[in-house]
Design a protein around this motif. Structure first.
Motif, short mmCIF file in Angstrom:
data_model
loop_
_atom_site.label_atom_id
_atom_site.label_comp_id
_atom_site.label_asym_id
_atom_site.label_seq_id
_atom_site.Cartn_x
_atom_site.Cartn_y
_atom_site.Cartn_z
N GLN B 102 0.82 -1.22 0.00
CA GLN B 102 0.00 0.00 0.00
C GLN B 102 0.84 1.25 0.00
O GLN B 102 0.42 2.30 -0.45
N PHE B 103 2.02 1.16 0.57
CA PHE B 103 2.84 2.36 0.72
C PHE B 103 4.19 2.18 0.06
O PHE B 103 4.81 1.13 0.17
N LEU B 104 4.61 3.23 -0.61
CA LEU B 104 5.90 3.22 -1.28
C LEU B 104 7.01 3.34 -0.24
O LEU B 104 6.91 4.14 0.68
N ARG B 105 8.04 2.53 -0.40
CA ARG B 105 9.21 2.67 0.47
C ARG B 105 10.16 3.65 -0.22
O ARG B 105 10.77 3.33 -1.23
N VAL B 106 10.22 4.85 0.31
CA VAL B 106 11.02 5.89 -0.32
C VAL B 106 12.48 5.73 0.07
O VAL B 106 12.78 5.48 1.22
N ARG B 109 16.96 10.52 -1.67
CA ARG B 109 17.77 10.98 -2.80
C ARG B 109 17.58 10.19 -4.10
O ARG B 109 18.17 10.54 -5.11
N VAL B 110 16.81 9.12 -4.11
CA VAL B 110 16.65 8.39 -5.36
C VAL B 110 15.41 8.91 -6.09
O VAL B 110 14.32 8.92 -5.54
N PRO B 111 15.58 9.40 -7.34
CA PRO B 111 14.45 9.99 -8.06
C PRO B 111 13.37 8.97 -8.42
O PRO B 111 13.65 7.77 -8.57
N ALA B 112 12.15 9.47 -8.59
CA ALA B 112 11.00 8.62 -8.90
C ALA B 112 11.28 7.71 -10.10
O ALA B 112 10.97 6.52 -10.08
N LEU B 113 11.87 8.29 -11.14
CA LEU B 113 12.10 7.52 -12.36
C LEU B 113 12.97 6.29 -12.08
O LEU B 113 12.70 5.19 -12.58
N ASP B 114 14.01 6.47 -11.26
CA ASP B 114 14.91 5.36 -10.96
C ASP B 114 14.24 4.32 -10.07
O ASP B 114 14.48 3.12 -10.20
N ILE B 115 13.39 4.80 -9.15
CA ILE B 115 12.67 3.85 -8.27
C ILE B 115 11.81 2.93 -9.13
O ILE B 115 11.73 1.73 -8.91
N VAL B 116 11.17 3.51 -10.15
CA VAL B 116 10.29 2.73 -11.02
C VAL B 116 11.11 1.80 -11.93
O VAL B 116 10.73 0.66 -12.17
N PHE B 148 9.72 13.53 -12.30
CA PHE B 148 10.49 12.31 -12.53
C PHE B 148 11.85 12.32 -11.82
O PHE B 148 12.33 11.31 -11.35
N LYS B 149 12.47 13.50 -11.81
CA LYS B 149 13.83 13.59 -11.27
C LYS B 149 13.86 13.84 -9.77
O LYS B 149 14.92 14.00 -9.18
N LEU B 150 12.68 13.91 -9.16
CA LEU B 150 12.63 14.20 -7.72
C LEU B 150 12.42 12.93 -6.91
O LEU B 150 11.80 11.98 -7.37
N SER B 151 12.93 12.95 -5.70
CA SER B 151 12.66 11.83 -4.79
C SER B 151 11.20 11.90 -4.35
O SER B 151 10.71 12.98 -4.01
N PRO B 152 10.47 10.78 -4.37
CA PRO B 152 9.04 10.82 -4.03
C PRO B 152 8.76 11.12 -2.55
O PRO B 152 7.60 11.13 -2.16
N SER B 153 9.80 11.38 -1.75
CA SER B 153 9.53 11.60 -0.32
C SER B 153 8.58 12.77 -0.08
O SER B 153 7.86 12.79 0.91
N PHE B 155 6.17 13.63 -2.31
CA PHE B 155 4.95 13.45 -3.11
C PHE B 155 3.74 13.22 -2.21
O PHE B 155 3.87 12.77 -1.07
N SER B 156 2.56 13.46 -2.76
CA SER B 156 1.33 13.16 -2.01
C SER B 156 1.14 11.65 -1.92
O SER B 156 1.80 10.88 -2.64
N GLY B 157 0.21 11.23 -1.04
CA GLY B 157 -0.03 9.80 -0.87
C GLY B 157 -0.44 9.13 -2.17
O GLY B 157 0.04 8.05 -2.51
N GLY B 158 -1.32 9.79 -2.93
CA GLY B 158 -1.79 9.23 -4.19
C GLY B 158 -0.67 9.14 -5.22
O GLY B 158 -0.59 8.16 -5.97
N GLU B 159 0.20 10.14 -5.24
CA GLU B 159 1.33 10.11 -6.18
C GLU B 159 2.30 8.99 -5.82
O GLU B 159 2.78 8.25 -6.69
#
Lengths: 256, 238
Positions: B102-106, B109-116, B148-153, B155-159
């Motif tokens: 249910q929850f992303l493990r942030v 410093r790792v950008p959203a694009l790389d996490i995906v 994309f280049k930002l760490s999702p820390s 981001f909103s819950g939905g994002e």
């Protein structure tokens, strides 16, 4: 089926009447990062230092599959062991001063390990040193400065550069982010994480910080009173700890 | 033709012994059995506390069960997650079982694009291809390119939930587990996520998930598995 990179069997170490490692056995597989967690005095660092050949255990075998064939770490001659420690292995100490030479320049700290690996041309060594300073996010202009003019976080990053410059196959880390403030710690963890993945190396990381363990390791061992009381994948140990002490450890972490 | 299931859970028990709370014992799963085949979506149903999330975690190997078997088809082999060694479970997760929590493990410093892109790279996709795939999925899930280049820390819950879903979709595996994938999404994104999950099924994936909203289960044409009867009763949304 591949074989383990490192096999430790029945390792024992005492200091006088104190037992530091009590009959410890485990395998480390290629590409794996093994975290060792537990409270101070549980024997984590002694275990790490015994495996890395920095202290002599009382009994037990440590078999390492070197590129040239399998070796028993504690039956190797002193020069052979030192060669292994300078080429295929690396050891990142908790305190950068234990892993750096503070009276020679940053560039020389990195270059030294390259020279031990038969790099001869000054220009090549300097180019490689610059590349690694950039990789660990230290301003290239600081290459000729002495590490004692660096902050603690920079010294720790320099120590990592010095250790990883020769692409070791196995890295030992003893509380690599201990004593650093959290922003520096996050940066360093990200750096270690990507280097481990990009270089495909294996590592054993001793830490008392479960968040560090979660981020870096694929597998965890929990130590208490010189014994391994629990082991498993990182998420297994942290989300479903079985032993009473592991449960206490996990439930004691403060939430932010 | 009867298909051999991708996942067979046989009579599993899961008990938590809370040593730090006077040894209290929680029985979360008792004799639970179910099976999921390729090209189908099965939905775990039941009130909170019925053990739905625990079952997903047991299948993924995070929770170690006290009894029973969890058989997963892994290439030409069948692996019992209940007894598999950590290394085998790691291999299963890389290539066979995907799990969307249910929850992303942030990771700082790792950008959203790389996490995906990460799980796809671990499967052997080249970093460039994995990032292209990641960008495509993030766009479909309406995450603006500027993030994309930002760490999702931050981001909103939905994002964060959409980043987490994109991460799983970028590296589809034959068995996909979803824990309330639409819980914090607006109607548009909810529809997109459901479409993606249906797409997985249509391409041959076995899907096991928790979807609280009966409308979602109907949209997906899911087979409901009632957890309160240990998986013995089922309803099929035609």
């Amino acid at each position: 089926m591949t074989t383990p990179l490192l096999s430790v069997s029945s390792l024992n170490k005492r200091f006088g009447t104190t037992i530091a490692c009590d009959d410890i056995s485990f395998d480390l597989w290629p590409g794996e990062v093994l975290g060792i967690v537990g409270e101070s005095g549980s024997g984590k660092t002694t275990l790490l230092r015994s495996i890395a050949g920095l202290i002599e255990p009382d009994s037990g075998e440590i078999n390492y599959r070197a590129t040239g064939g399998e070796v028993d770490v504690h039956l190797m001659s002193e020069p052979e062991l030192r060669r292994l420690q300078r080429t295929e292995w690396a050891f990142v100490h908790q305190h950068p001063r234990d892993g750096l030479r503070l009276n020679v320049s940053a560039g020389a700290n990195i270059g030294e390990r390259l020279m031990a690996n038969n790099w001869r041309h000054y220009a090549d060594i300097r180019t490689e040193a610059l590349k690694w300073l950039a990789a660990v996010e230290i301003d290239e202009a600081r290459i000729d400065d002495l590490p004692r003019t660096f902050s603690g976080g920079m010294q720790q990053r320099l120590q990592i550069a010095r250790n990883l410059v020769t692409s070791p196959r196995l890295v030992f880390m003893d509380e690599p982010t201990g004593g650093l403030d959290v922003s520096v710690q996050a940066r360093l963890l990200d750096l270690i994480r990507s280097l481990v993945r990009d270089l495909g190396l294996s590592a054993i990381v001793v830490t008392h910080d479960l968040a560090v363990a979660r981020l870096l390791s694929t597998r965890l061992m929990v130590m208490k009173d010189a014994r391994v009381i629990e082991q498993g994948l990182t998420d297994q140990v942290l989300e479903d700890p079985q032993a009473a002490y592991s449960q206490l450890l996990v439930s004691s972490v403060l939430q932010v | 033709m009867t298909r051999k299931p991708v996942l067979s859970v046989e009579q599993i028990d899961k008990q938590f012994v809370l040593h730090t709370q006077n040894g209290a014992i929680l029985d979360v799963l008792r004799g639970t059995s179910l099976a999921v085949s390729a090209v189908e979506i099965a939905a775990l149903c039941g009130p909170s506390g019925a053990g739905k999330s625990s079952l997903l975690k047991a299948v993924y190997g995070t929770y170690r069960v006290n009894g029973g078997r969890i058989l997963v088809r892994h290439g030409d082999d069948t692996i019992d997650v209940a007894t598999a060694a950590p290394r085998t479970i790691s291999a299963l997760r890389r290539n066979t079982i995907g799990y969307v929590s249910q929850f992303l493990r942030v990771i700082p410093r790792v950008p959203a694009l790389d996490i995906v892109a990460d799980p796809a790279i671990e499967q052997g996709v080249t970093p460039d291809d994995a990032r292209a795939r990641a960008a495509d999925l993030l766009r479909r899930l309406r995450i603006p390119d500027s993030l994309f280049k930002l760490s999702p820390s931050t981001f909103s819950g939905g994002e964060q939930q959409r980043v987490n879903i994109a991460r799983a979709m970028a590296a589809p595996r034959p068995l996909m587990l979803f824990d309330e994938p639409t819980a914090s999404l607006d109607p548009e994104n909810r529809a997109t996520v459901l479409q993606m999950i249906a797409g997985l099924r249509d391409s041959g994936t076995a899907v096991l998930g928790i979807f609280h909203d009966p409308a979602d289960r109907k949209t997906l044409g899911a087979r409901d598995i009632d957890m309160t009867t240990c998986g013995r009763e089922e309803t099929v949304h035609a």
